[in-house]
Design a protein around this motif. Structure first.
Motif, PDB file in Angstrom:
ATOM      1  N   ALA A  90       2.180   1.635  -3.462  1.00 21.31           N
ATOM      2  CA  ALA A  90       1.153   2.100  -4.400  1.00 21.31           C
ATOM      3  C   ALA A  90       1.051   3.615  -4.417  1.00 21.31           C
ATOM      4  CB  ALA A  90      -0.191   1.481  -4.043  1.00 21.31           C
TER       5      ALA A  90
ATOM      6  N   ARG B 178       0.830  -1.210   0.000  1.00 23.43           N
ATOM      7  CA  ARG B 178       0.000   0.000   0.000  1.00 23.43           C
ATOM      8  C   ARG B 178       0.865   1.260   0.000  1.00 23.43           C
ATOM      9  NH1 ARG B 178      -3.638  -3.399   3.029  1.00 23.43           N
ATOM     10  NH2 ARG B 178      -5.616  -3.514   1.882  1.00 23.43           N
TER      11      ARG B 178
ATOM     12  N   THR C 184      -2.304  -1.576  -5.376  1.00 29.52           N
ATOM     13  CA  THR C 184      -3.267  -1.598  -4.276  1.00 29.52           C
ATOM     14  C   THR C 184      -4.072  -2.890  -4.298  1.00 29.52           C
ATOM     15  OG1 THR C 184      -3.444   0.811  -4.241  1.00 29.52           O
ATOM     16  CG2 THR C 184      -5.261  -0.436  -3.273  1.00 29.52           C
ATOM     17  N   ARG C 185      -4.483  -3.327  -5.478  1.00 27.38           N
ATOM     18  CA  ARG C 185      -5.231  -4.581  -5.586  1.00 27.38           C
ATOM     19  C   ARG C 185      -4.367  -5.768  -5.155  1.00 27.38           C
ATOM     20  NH1 ARG C 185      -6.793  -2.163 -10.783  1.00 27.38           N
ATOM     21  NH2 ARG C 185      -8.840  -1.183 -10.511  1.00 27.38           N
TER      22      ARG C 185
ATOM     23  N   GLU D 144      -4.485  -5.994  -1.495  1.00 28.27           N
ATOM     24  CA  GLU D 144      -5.740  -6.605  -1.057  1.00 28.27           C
ATOM     25  C   GLU D 144      -5.722  -8.113  -1.283  1.00 28.27           C
ATOM     26  OE1 GLU D 144      -8.436  -2.622  -2.071  1.00 28.27           O
ATOM     27  OE2 GLU D 144      -8.438  -4.345  -3.439  1.00 28.27           O
TER      28      GLU D 144
END
Length: 324
Positions: A21, A18, A176-177, A180
């Motif tokens: 990103a 993160r 970011t994905r 996740e």
């Protein structure tokens, strides 16, 4: 090297991704990247470099990835961008490649002072390391200190930073994905990790395949099993598997981690089914697999690229901790 700290490094991946990103789009802002690119590195750095160079070439950019240890270093042309990758900033072979290339370029340039000089970039976690001191520009990996002694987060960060080069095609939102997706795999590991480990860790070692565009995932996954728990493991490209690895399905207890997405999978799966090999598929539903592991955003190929090695890394971490 420390197994518990390696696991902690893996658990820190989502937060580090993160943070990356938020910064990755500015990684090359201070560097003229519209030039031929030469990438140097060793181990997982070279794995990442190879995929990045292929992506750049596919996008029309001249780019080459070389093992820093080669005795056949390419001649650095005027105006080239030379990116030397080392998480620690101290890989002996990479330092030597930079010194040698700089010296060769200086000799070849000679009196031709009108030629545009090459620019040397250090992609590293250590802005204060020796590699940074040898280069003109430093680009930070932002992977943080890997206290377990294994280059795990720095591998994904190297990929993300290199693929943020113009022409490599990375959507910054993908990072970011990937955070996740990584978080999802970590949160559910109690449900999948014991069974996946049982299936993959056989008496004759573990094999990993991935499509050519994500070959680094197979190479890094196998390296994680070798480096931490010291288990035999080999990475291969899915299509090439039918030419170089298929033979072992006849004579060994063959255990295969299939990182999905290659159009050459049907041939591989035909052989593994005929010879009753054990296949664990990651990232797509796969007929004939003993186990299929899906995770958030695994329908996005670049998320797979930045995420899927976590499966083998967690298998390696648990096997390493059990061996202590």
């Amino acid at each position: 090297m420390n197994a518990d700290l390696f696991l902690a490094d893996l658990e820190d991946k989502p937060a580090r991704l993160r943070a990356l990103a938020a910064a990755v789009t500015g990684s090359w802002a201070a560097t003229d990247t519209d030039r031929p690119i030469l990438l140097f590195g060793m181990g997982s750095s070279h794995y990442a470099n190879g995929v990045a160079a292929a992506r750049l070439r596919a996008g029309g950019r001249p780019a080459v990835a070389e093992l820093a240890s080669t005795d056949l270093l390419p001649r650095v042309p005027p105006g080239a961008l030379v990116v030397a990758v080392s998480a620690s900033g101290g890989s002996a072979e990479t330092l030597d490649a930079v010194r040698t290339s700089r010296a060769q370029f200086a000799r070849s340039q000679g009196a031709r002072t009108q030629e545009t000089p090459a620019t040397f970039v250090a992609l590293t976690n250590r802005a204060d390391g020796e590699l940074a001191s040898l280069c003109d520009v430093t680009v930070p990996m932002l992977a943080g200190d890997e206290r377990g002694g294994v280059a795990c987060r720095s591998f994904q960060h190297t990929l993300a930073v290199l693929l943020s080069l113009p022409g490599a095609g990375l959507d910054p939102a993908t990072v970011t994905r990937a955070a996740e997706a990584t978080e999802d795999l970590l949160a559910r590991r109690d449900a999948w990790l014991p069974r996946v480990s049982e299936l993959l860790l056989g008496p004759d070692g573990t094999h990993v395949v991935a499509p050519a565009r994500r070959l680094s995932s197979a190479q890094q996954s196998a390296l994680m099993l070798r480096e931490g728990p010291r288990l035999p493991a080999v990475g291969c490209e899915t299509g090439d598997w039918s030419h170089v690895d298929v033979y072992l399905t006849k004579t060994t207890d063959y255990r295969l981690l299939l990182l999905a997405g290659s159009r050459w999978e049907p041939e591989l799966l035909r052989w593994t089914a005929e010879r009753a090999s054990t296949v664990v598929a990651v990232g797509a539903d796969t007929a004939g697999a003993a186990y299929t592991l899906r995770y958030r955003h695994d329908d996005i190929d670049d998320v797979r690229l930045l995420t899927e090695t976590l499966v083998a890394e967690l298998v390696a971490a648990e096997a390493w901790r059990r061996r202590l």
